[in-house]
Write an enzyme that holds these catalytic residues in place. Sequence first.
Site, PDB file in Angstrom:
ATOM      1  N   GLY A 244       0.828  -1.630   0.173  1.00 28.02           N
ATOM      2  CA  GLY A 244      -0.152   0.108  -0.137  1.00 28.02           C
ATOM      3  C   GLY A 244       0.808   1.385  -0.206  1.00 28.02           C
ATOM      4  N   ASP A 245       1.560   0.897   0.388  1.00 26.09           N
ATOM      5  CA  ASP A 245       2.806   2.485   0.566  1.00 26.09           C
ATOM      6  C   ASP A 245       3.399   2.452  -0.336  1.00 26.09           C
ATOM      7  OD1 ASP A 245       2.026   2.190   3.406  1.00 26.09           O
ATOM      8  OD2 ASP A 245       4.359   1.051   3.989  1.00 26.09           O
TER       9      ASP A 245
END
Length: 313
Positions: A252-253
């Site tokens: 997600g980062d």
Amino acid sequence: MIITVTLNPALDKTLVLKKVSMGEVNRVDTTRNDMGGKGINVSKVLKELGMISAATGFLGGILEEIFRKELKSIGITDEFQSVTGSTRTNIKVVDEERKEYTDFNEPGPEILPEELSDFYERYHALVKEGDLVVLSGGVSQGVPKEIYGILTKMAKEKGARVLVDAEGEALVQAIQEIPFLVKPNEKELAGIVGKESLSVDEMIQEGKKLVQKGIQLVLISRGAEGSILLTGAHTYVAEGLKVPVRSTVGAGDAMVAALTFGLEMNMSPKEMLTFAQASGAAAVMKEGTQAATKEEIYAHLKEAERKIKEWNK
């Protein structure tokens, strides 16, 4: 300038085993340690893409100096606030046989009122007009639940655009201040609307509500299923890329870093989604929270583009 905020960073210790046997002694096959925390992970990916960012938040204890040395060696500008509490360690356990990924995340240090006040002053001085500010991850003890709302408002008043990747009350409070972009995953989105889960139609409906509030871009990440990007004019649905998974931590980062990169490069929304999908796919192929390289990300762009369709229902 790009500024990433990590209010509760962590040393990510990844343990890889052929098989985990609960209640027994387990022999670890390989280990790795990564400087982590969602904002820091974003900065690491941006560096691989050739973009310098300033990272801020809280650091303390025996890990503080280790983090500061690592930030310097990577080339990330260190703007962290020192605190008396100790930066945490998170344990990531990979069961290769079952393809299971289990996290044990420590709560992190308690932030004292004077430390929080000093951080607000540092943040206010750091943010300038035209900056991109990434607020991502959880918060430490002693930090008010509305802090992402406070930081969003402060940055907007300085003329910066704010990207938020958070969950629960932190996300709710940020949304009230109308950031430029939010990236909830499907579970986080369901949580803020009081449901256990959402169908694709429901996700799009809730995403449109956020756009109607004034948020310019809403990316809903769905793990292996792909993601959904909503703007005022378009809704794009991306199918997940099929790649071998070594660790889901940091995917997600990587997507947030791709969105930040896309905004800095003036990409169209569809181009940004393509880049985010490719970045997420490249990230899960890496062990721990090490950043994928630019070449590894670009290798997935064509496939990612093919798997995006505009939603016309």
